[in-house]
Design an enzyme around this catalytic site. Structure first.
Site, short mmCIF file in Angstrom:
data_model
loop_
_atom_site.label_atom_id
_atom_site.label_comp_id
_atom_site.label_asym_id
_atom_site.label_seq_id
_atom_site.Cartn_x
_atom_site.Cartn_y
_atom_site.Cartn_z
N HIS A 125 24.35 -34.42 2.98
CA HIS A 125 25.41 -34.43 3.99
C HIS A 125 25.19 -35.61 4.93
O HIS A 125 26.13 -36.31 5.27
CB HIS A 125 25.42 -33.10 4.75
N CYS A 159 33.97 -29.68 7.37
CA CYS A 159 33.51 -30.78 6.53
C CYS A 159 33.01 -30.33 5.17
O CYS A 159 32.69 -31.15 4.31
CB CYS A 159 32.42 -31.56 7.26
N LYS A 218 27.43 -41.57 3.30
CA LYS A 218 28.16 -41.69 4.58
C LYS A 218 27.72 -42.91 5.36
O LYS A 218 28.43 -43.35 6.27
CB LYS A 218 27.96 -40.43 5.43
N PHE A 254 31.32 -27.72 10.58
CA PHE A 254 31.35 -26.99 11.86
C PHE A 254 31.66 -25.53 11.59
O PHE A 254 32.55 -25.21 10.78
CB PHE A 254 32.42 -27.57 12.79
N GLU A 306 18.39 -31.18 7.50
CA GLU A 306 18.67 -31.17 6.06
C GLU A 306 17.44 -31.59 5.26
O GLU A 306 17.14 -30.99 4.22
CB GLU A 306 19.85 -32.10 5.75
#
Length: 417
Positions: free
Chosen positions: A305, A165, A337, A403, A316
């Site tokens: 993120h 990602c 997101k 990942f 985060e």
């Protein structure tokens, strides 16, 4: 050696919120969710039945049918977004030195649809290997930058980056470095992903990574909310034209923002789980801010993120507070997101676009779908919940993590001449 300055002169987007940069940005500013029941396949037997699909997209509006058949959907998205970015940048292809223009592109998985179709077709056959002659070129991750270079004749640096990602933010970082080192005048960069298929949804379900809030998809992506239960899979592409400053000025290009710095690090912790205290994120943020030759007090906004996963969001935020200290309470933080879903390898590209647009437009897109405070997350932080906020943004950061523990941060700043 004296490093060149790098600016952003073109933007293109194909996203779950709109198939061009204007529609995408307007939807972000309004707090629109792109999540809906999946239309591409029958989800009856799947635990997650929704995603953030690209909508009303017909590749034949952009690419000839014969050529489109040679490409995976991943490349369709990338070709259309890059075409918009090149047009937006106003690059005169008859005047630019194409030997000095490159393409660096990110994708986490690449031609996933093609791979699934070809393997399923073989498995359901009689054992005779009847594979599409374009199976391999449609599938490989580096084909999209290759296709872009072939279409426009760009002969500069050309390759793909793969870091799950974080892939397209790694592509942006590489493009930034190549230009400031003087190895290219301009680079088309970004990323694309097309993983809303049976194996994509099924695979992430098996990892227990996806939200299963099937009763209300539009509120399923809930970064920083106490009841978040996983990310929402998205798809699409983002493209940016990065250009050496003097090259851009010489041709009178519009400048959206300047790329000030980039950082990269690894968690060295787990194949899928983030470090619970965000140690790798602390490293990458410090690297990016140092590379930009800034102080933490210079930061106005961070596009996180923020995937809507229990461990990732809190880790985060902890890292941001460790790096920024008390200044963390003075900035805006948001996760787009919450609206777009998670575009995997293309996430960094569309989120970098969102980040630099905050500088260009003076609007912070919100983190939608906040209902319940998480006691693990400091309530004094401005996470821009539910509604956009106006703010003069001089410096903004885009974070993406993948990942394998891959971390990238890009720093954008207002161009001041």
């Amino acid at each position: 050696m004296e490093l060149k300055r790098v600016v952003v002169t073109g933007i293109g987007a194909v996203t779950p919120l709109g198939n061009n940069k204007t529609d995408y940005w307007n939807a972000l500013a309004k707090g629109v969710s792109g999540a809906a029941p999946i239309t591409r396949f029958d989800t009856e037997k799947f635990r997650t039945k929704f995603a953030c699909e690209v909508k009303d997209f017909n590749v034949l509006d952009f690419i000839d049918r014969k050529e489109a058949r040679k490409m995976d959907l991943n490349s369709h998205y990338g070709m259309v977004a890059s075409d918009e970015a090149i047009t937006d940048a106003g690059l005169d292809l008859d005047k630019v030195n194409k030997d000095r223009i490159g393409v660096i592109w990110g994708s986490g998985i690449g031609g996933f649809t093609t791979f699934q179709e070809e393997v399923v077709g073989f498995a359901n056959g009689d054992g005779t290997p009847r594979f599409n002659p374009f199976f391999v070129p449609k599938m490989i991750l580096d084909i999209t930058p290759g296709l872009i270079s072939i279409k426009y004749g760009f002969r500069g640096p050309n390759f793909a980056t793969v870091s799950a990602c974080a892939s397209s933010n790694n592509a942006l970082s590489d493009a930034f470095n190549y230009i400031r080192l003087g190895k290219a005048n301009a680079i088309i960069t970004g990323g694309s992903e097309a993983s809303v298929i049976e194996s994509g949804i099924g695979g992430f379900n098996a990892l227990k990574a996806l939200s299963e809030r099937n009763d209300d998809p539009t509120t399923a992506s809930r970064p920083y909310d106490k009841d978040r239960d996983g990310f929402v899979l998205g798809e699409g592409s983002g493209a940016l034209v990065l250009e050496e400053l003097e090259h851009a000025k010489a041709r009178g290009a519009k400048i959206y923002a300047e790329v000030l710095g980039a950082g990269m690090s690894a968690d060295a912790y787990h194949i899928t789980a983030p470090h619970p205290e965000g140690e790798g994120i602390v490293i990458v943020l410090n690297e990016a801010i140092s590379d930009a030759q800034l102080k933490v007090e210079d930061i106005d906004y961070i596009n996180t993120h923020g995937t809507s996963t229990p461990l990732g969001d809190s880790g985060e935020v902890k890292a941001i507070q460790k790096v920024l200290g008390e200044h963390a309470y003075n900035i805006n933080i948001s996760s787009t997101k919450s609206m777009t879903g998670h575009l995997l390898g293309a996430a960094g590209a569309i989120e970098s676009i969102a980040t630099l647009m905050t500088i260009d437009q003076g609007i912070i897109p919100p983190t939608i779908n906040h209902f319940t405070d998480d006691p693990e997350i400091d309530p004094k932080l401005n996470l821009t919940f539910n509604e956009a906020q106006k703010r003069d943004v001089n410096v903004a950061i885009s974070n993406t993590f993948g990942f394998g523990g891959h971390n990238t941060s890009i720093v954008f700043g207002k161009y001041n001449g």
